[in-house]
Motif scaffolding. Sequence first.
Motif, PDB file in Angstrom:
ATOM      1  N   CYS A 152       0.839  -1.213   0.000  1.00  0.00           N
ATOM      2  CA  CYS A 152       0.000   0.000   0.000  1.00  0.00           C
ATOM      3  C   CYS A 152       0.869   1.256   0.000  1.00  0.00           C
ATOM      4  O   CYS A 152       0.632   2.190  -0.773  1.00  0.00           O
ATOM      5  CB  CYS A 152      -0.918  -0.002   1.224  1.00  0.00           C
TER       6      CYS A 152
ATOM      7  N   SER B 291      -7.574   2.546   2.885  1.00  0.00           N
ATOM      8  CA  SER B 291      -8.446   3.640   2.427  1.00  0.00           C
ATOM      9  C   SER B 291      -7.729   4.984   2.368  1.00  0.00           C
ATOM     10  O   SER B 291      -7.855   5.727   1.387  1.00  0.00           O
ATOM     11  CB  SER B 291      -9.677   3.749   3.342  1.00  0.00           C
TER      12      SER B 291
ATOM     13  N   PHE C 146      -5.199   4.979  -0.411  1.00  0.00           N
ATOM     14  CA  PHE C 146      -5.938   4.959  -1.681  1.00  0.00           C
ATOM     15  C   PHE C 146      -6.468   6.356  -1.998  1.00  0.00           C
ATOM     16  O   PHE C 146      -6.411   6.812  -3.146  1.00  0.00           O
ATOM     17  CB  PHE C 146      -7.088   3.955  -1.589  1.00  0.00           C
TER      18      PHE C 146
ATOM     19  N   VAL D  35      -3.318  -0.192  -8.938  1.00  0.00           N
ATOM     20  CA  VAL D  35      -3.889   0.385  -7.718  1.00  0.00           C
ATOM     21  C   VAL D  35      -5.341  -0.050  -7.532  1.00  0.00           C
ATOM     22  O   VAL D  35      -5.748  -0.479  -6.443  1.00  0.00           O
ATOM     23  CB  VAL D  35      -3.792   1.924  -7.750  1.00  0.00           C
TER      24      VAL D  35
ATOM     25  N   PHE E 171      -6.144  -2.324  -4.311  1.00  0.00           N
ATOM     26  CA  PHE E 171      -6.887  -1.631  -3.268  1.00  0.00           C
ATOM     27  C   PHE E 171      -8.372  -1.990  -3.296  1.00  0.00           C
ATOM     28  O   PHE E 171      -9.010  -2.100  -2.245  1.00  0.00           O
ATOM     29  CB  PHE E 171      -6.724  -0.117  -3.411  1.00  0.00           C
TER      30      PHE E 171
END
Length: 313
Positions: A118, A214, A217, A254, A258
């Motif tokens: 991440c 989150s 992201f 991504v 994610f």
Amino acid sequence: MKHQGKPPEGNLTAWKEFVLLGFADVPQLQWFLFGLFLVIYMIILLGNGTILVITKVEPALQTPMYFFLGNFSFLEICYVSVTLPRMLVNLGTQRRTISLVACATQMCFILVLGAAECFLLAVMAYDRYVAICNPLQYPLVMNHKVCIQLVAASWISGIPFQVGQTFQIFFLPYCASNVINHFFCDIPPILKLACGKTFTNELMVYVAALLFVSALFLLILISYIKIISTVLKLPSATSRAKAFSTCSSHLTVVVLFFGSGIITYLRPEASHSAETDKVLSLFYTIVTPMFNPMIYSLRNKDVIMALRRLLGK
């Protein structure tokens, strides 16, 4: 093989081993799945290994973007190697047991490497943001020392939190069953075996998901909104196409990684099901690492040319 029983002390430490059911519900497909996942593992090792090699040895790829890409490929190899070899052993031997220590270790590595992925994806987005939105400052901002620091921070940032979370989960009281309805030791299926209150642990899962999934992201999306806004202002159609091509590859990865992670860890407990969790887990543990080299190489002329030169040698 006896899969269930009551631990003598009502605690997880009373169990010496656990059972990873994996895909035991489709016994007729065991050897097909073994062959399929073996081929996928070879593709992941070959694809990401090739990206790692060419970003190290090709002079044209000695830039921050490819430095991060090489580290990302190495991370993917580590990430998938935590789950796939064990899954292959279980499918090939039909011995689905895993020791307490091995289960805890597997979960810890999955969480730590997942957090690192991440962070590294966010770093790669920041790299593209600086390169496109502040090109004159790019060599100064993304110098070699800064790149090494960003990669190191990506690898170690999640370690304290994720190690602590693993310890908390494995010190919960567990009862009635030692069967994990999954193909690796993931948090949701293990928490389902817990008896007693698991609110704190579930809260920690949500905090981790918000912090490492989150929030990062969202930062990536903000970076790309600014990138797209800048690219649309470029006078040259060729420059716009090149910038979009580079960024779209990263954005695809991504969304795959994610998206599946957010759905797995942030959807309501009532909507969790073992089969859905397995399918979603396959996306972020196996499918994404398999497609990453294809996404980055097929859409990147520099990588294709470097690969051709390497094969030519």
